[in-house]
Design a protein around this motif. Structure first.
Motif, PDB file in Angstrom:
ATOM      1  N   GLY A   1       3.817  -6.096  -3.872  1.00  0.00           N
ATOM      2  CA  GLY A   1       2.338  -6.277  -3.741  1.00  0.00           C
ATOM      3  C   GLY A   1       1.606  -6.626  -5.129  1.00  0.00           C
ATOM      4  N   ILE A   2       2.160  -6.061  -6.287  1.00  0.00           N
ATOM      5  CA  ILE A   2       1.456  -6.412  -7.456  1.00  0.00           C
ATOM      6  C   ILE A   2       1.737  -8.012  -7.827  1.00  0.00           C
ATOM      7  CG2 ILE A   2       1.727  -6.054  -9.960  1.00  0.00           C
ATOM      8  CD1 ILE A   2       2.391  -3.155  -9.288  1.00  0.00           C
ATOM      9  N   ILE A   3       2.743  -8.596  -7.673  1.00  0.00           N
ATOM     10  CA  ILE A   3       3.203  -9.859  -7.760  1.00  0.00           C
ATOM     11  C   ILE A   3       2.537 -10.619  -6.852  1.00  0.00           C
ATOM     12  CG2 ILE A   3       4.990 -11.590  -7.701  1.00  0.00           C
ATOM     13  CD1 ILE A   3       6.924  -9.510  -8.885  1.00  0.00           C
ATOM     14  N   PHE A   4       2.538 -10.639  -5.546  1.00  0.00           N
ATOM     15  CA  PHE A   4       1.505 -11.313  -4.657  1.00  0.00           C
ATOM     16  C   PHE A   4       0.027 -11.328  -5.074  1.00  0.00           C
ATOM     17  CE2 PHE A   4       5.685 -10.947  -2.112  1.00  0.00           C
ATOM     18  CZ  PHE A   4       6.116 -12.304  -2.303  1.00  0.00           C
ATOM     19  N   MET A   5      -0.276 -10.289  -5.511  1.00  0.00           N
ATOM     20  CA  MET A   5      -1.773  -9.971  -5.690  1.00  0.00           C
ATOM     21  C   MET A   5      -2.191 -10.954  -7.114  1.00  0.00           C
ATOM     22  SD  MET A   5      -4.040  -6.754  -6.070  1.00  0.00           S
ATOM     23  CE  MET A   5      -3.962  -6.229  -7.782  1.00  0.00           C
TER      24      MET A   5
ATOM     25  N   TYR B   1     -12.235  -2.167   4.759  1.00  0.00           N
ATOM     26  CA  TYR B   1     -10.806  -1.844   4.949  1.00  0.00           C
ATOM     27  C   TYR B   1     -10.134  -0.965   3.761  1.00  0.00           C
ATOM     28  CZ  TYR B   1      -9.879  -4.956   8.749  1.00  0.00           C
ATOM     29  OH  TYR B   1      -9.824  -5.809  10.088  1.00  0.00           O
ATOM     30  N   ALA B   2     -10.956  -1.123   2.590  1.00  0.00           N
ATOM     31  CA  ALA B   2     -10.784  -0.227   1.532  1.00  0.00           C
ATOM     32  C   ALA B   2     -10.998   1.026   1.643  1.00  0.00           C
ATOM     33  CB  ALA B   2     -11.350  -0.888   0.151  1.00  0.00           C
ATOM     34  N   GLU B   3     -12.164   1.244   2.172  1.00  0.00           N
ATOM     35  CA  GLU B   3     -12.661   2.642   2.618  1.00  0.00           C
ATOM     36  C   GLU B   3     -11.820   3.052   3.375  1.00  0.00           C
ATOM     37  OE1 GLU B   3     -16.909   4.829   3.783  1.00  0.00           O
ATOM     38  OE2 GLU B   3     -16.930   2.908   3.809  1.00  0.00           O
ATOM     39  N   LYS B   4     -11.155   2.659   4.464  1.00  0.00           N
ATOM     40  CA  LYS B   4     -10.216   3.277   5.324  1.00  0.00           C
ATOM     41  C   LYS B   4      -8.953   3.724   4.624  1.00  0.00           C
ATOM     42  CE  LYS B   4     -11.422   0.640   9.582  1.00  0.00           C
ATOM     43  NZ  LYS B   4     -11.135  -0.528  10.482  1.00  0.00           N
TER      44      LYS B   4
ATOM     45  N   ILE C   1      -6.334  -4.305  -3.302  1.00  0.00           N
ATOM     46  CA  ILE C   1      -6.085  -5.926  -2.406  1.00  0.00           C
ATOM     47  C   ILE C   1      -7.313  -5.979  -1.635  1.00  0.00           C
ATOM     48  CG2 ILE C   1      -4.555  -7.033  -0.764  1.00  0.00           C
ATOM     49  CD1 ILE C   1      -2.305  -5.405  -2.126  1.00  0.00           C
ATOM     50  N   PHE C   2      -7.501  -4.944  -0.851  1.00  0.00           N
ATOM     51  CA  PHE C   2      -8.842  -5.177   0.018  1.00  0.00           C
ATOM     52  C   PHE C   2     -10.136  -5.427  -0.785  1.00  0.00           C
ATOM     53  CE2 PHE C   2      -6.450  -2.588   3.039  1.00  0.00           C
ATOM     54  CZ  PHE C   2      -6.018  -3.642   4.033  1.00  0.00           C
ATOM     55  N   LEU C   3     -10.259  -4.945  -1.882  1.00  0.00           N
ATOM     56  CA  LEU C   3     -11.497  -5.136  -2.415  1.00  0.00           C
ATOM     57  C   LEU C   3     -11.312  -6.700  -3.056  1.00  0.00           C
ATOM     58  CD1 LEU C   3     -12.021  -1.828  -4.573  1.00  0.00           C
ATOM     59  CD2 LEU C   3     -13.213  -2.467  -2.718  1.00  0.00           C
ATOM     60  N   LYS C   4     -10.123  -7.115  -3.615  1.00  0.00           N
ATOM     61  CA  LYS C   4     -10.206  -8.232  -4.142  1.00  0.00           C
ATOM     62  C   LYS C   4     -10.463  -9.391  -2.864  1.00  0.00           C
ATOM     63  CE  LYS C   4      -7.856  -8.386  -8.239  1.00  0.00           C
ATOM     64  NZ  LYS C   4      -8.284  -9.037  -9.305  1.00  0.00           N
ATOM     65  N   MET C   5     -10.295  -8.930  -1.700  1.00  0.00           N
ATOM     66  CA  MET C   5     -10.499  -9.735  -0.478  1.00  0.00           C
ATOM     67  C   MET C   5     -11.977  -9.563   0.173  1.00  0.00           C
ATOM     68  SD  MET C   5      -6.936  -8.705   1.743  1.00  0.00           S
ATOM     69  CE  MET C   5      -7.201 -10.153   2.945  1.00  0.00           C
ATOM     70  N   HIS C   6     -12.814  -8.644  -0.850  1.00  0.00           N
ATOM     71  CA  HIS C   6     -14.100  -8.424  -0.381  1.00  0.00           C
ATOM     72  C   HIS C   6     -14.291  -7.645   0.962  1.00  0.00           C
ATOM     73  CE1 HIS C   6     -15.079 -10.842  -3.804  1.00  0.00           C
ATOM     74  NE2 HIS C   6     -14.380 -11.901  -3.554  1.00  0.00           N
TER      75      HIS C   6
END
Length: 289
Positions: free
Chosen positions: A111-115, A151-154, A142-147
């Motif tokens: 996840g870190i590398i793909f981010m 989803y981040a809140e979930k 990741i969800f915050l990077k995607m704006h």
């Protein structure tokens, strides 16, 4: 009664950016084999955070456990940007292997590398099922990077149900509050303030407080926090990037911080944006000339 978490202090140091303290206090007796592997992965990730990629590559040999091989791959990926394709190819092979593909530390490193690659959908393929607090916290990032703060809140709600007081739950809450903005900035500030009262002050905590101050328009306070962070780590990219922004708002020259950032982290987003803006300006000047 639950057994004591022998790795609590080590994890906490790592999560809050006290990387040298994590390394120095890692000699923990009576660890199970599984805990010893997690301990070693946190120590090597601390070395990576301090920029000691080669040490990690040299010390982890081919007989090491899968999680440590994954950490070594992260060090190789960060050290050799020209060979990224090779690293990512190895990663895909490991993830496809039914014997090791579901290892939580391997999924975390993936996840870190793909981010880093800004391939957020690929990152989520391996992190989204969660399973550990580290994976849930990475999902929030990741969800915050995607704006996608919804989803981040979930993800944050899941973390709060597991352990509301966990350091990563508190950090994820602060990240989400900063992303949402408005009245939530004060809540984020209080989380970082709480960390600064409970634990040793780190660049991560100081930057968190400083970013909150900048959002609230307190640029003088932000600058003093960032200069304190710079004293702790003169090459920290987030400190330098935040000082560039803070200096511009205070009407001060930001060129020294920008030059330091360009030298130590030429791939930083701020440097890329700055270079792109300079090129656009030069092209505009040429069309007029």
């Amino acid at each position: 009664m639950a057994a004591p978490d022998l790795l609590f202090g080590l994890r906490n140091n790592f999560y809050l950016g006290a990387y040298q303290a994590a390394i120095n206090n890692s000699n923990i007796p009576n660890l199970s084999q599984e805990d010893a592997v997690e301990r070693d992965s946190l120590v090597y990730r601390s070395y990576i955070a301090l920029g000691s990629y080669q040490l990690v590559i040299n010390e982890i040999d081919s007989s090491a456990a899968t999680p440590l091989q994954a950490v070594k791959l992260l060090a190789l990926y960060l050290l050799s940007p020209d060979n990224k394709e090779t690293m990512i190819s190895s990663l895909h092979e490991w993830l496809a292997d039914p014997a090791i593909g579901n290892n939580p530390i391997l999924r975390l490193i993936s996840g870190i590398i793909f981010m880093h690659e800004q391939d957020y959908n690929e990152a989520l393929k391996h992190t989204n099922v969660g399973g550990t607090m580290d994976l849930h916290a990475l999902n929030v990032q990741i969800f915050l990077k995607m704006h996608r703060s919804d989803y981040a809140e979930k993800q944050l709600r899941i973390m709060q149900q597991i352990d509301e007081d966990h350091t990563l739950t508190q950090l994820a809450n602060a990240w989400l509050n900063l992303a949402v903005g408005g009245s939530k900035i004060q809540e984020a500030y209080l989380i970082f303030q709480d960390f600064s009262e409970k634990y040793q002050m780190t660049s991560l905590i100081l930057n968190g407080k400083a970013v909150c101050c900048m959002h609230m328009g307190n640029f003088d306070e932000a600058e003093s926090l960032l200069l304190e962070a710079l004293n702790k780590d003169a090459k920290d990219p987030e400190t330098l990037a935040n000082l560039v922004v803070c200096s511009l708002h205070l009407g001060k020259s930001s060129s020294r911080y920008l030059n330091q950032l360009k030298l130590s982290h030429p791939d930083h987003m701020l440097i890329k944006r700055s270079s792109a803006a300079e090129e656009s300006f030069d092209r505009a000047v040429q069309t007029i000339a």
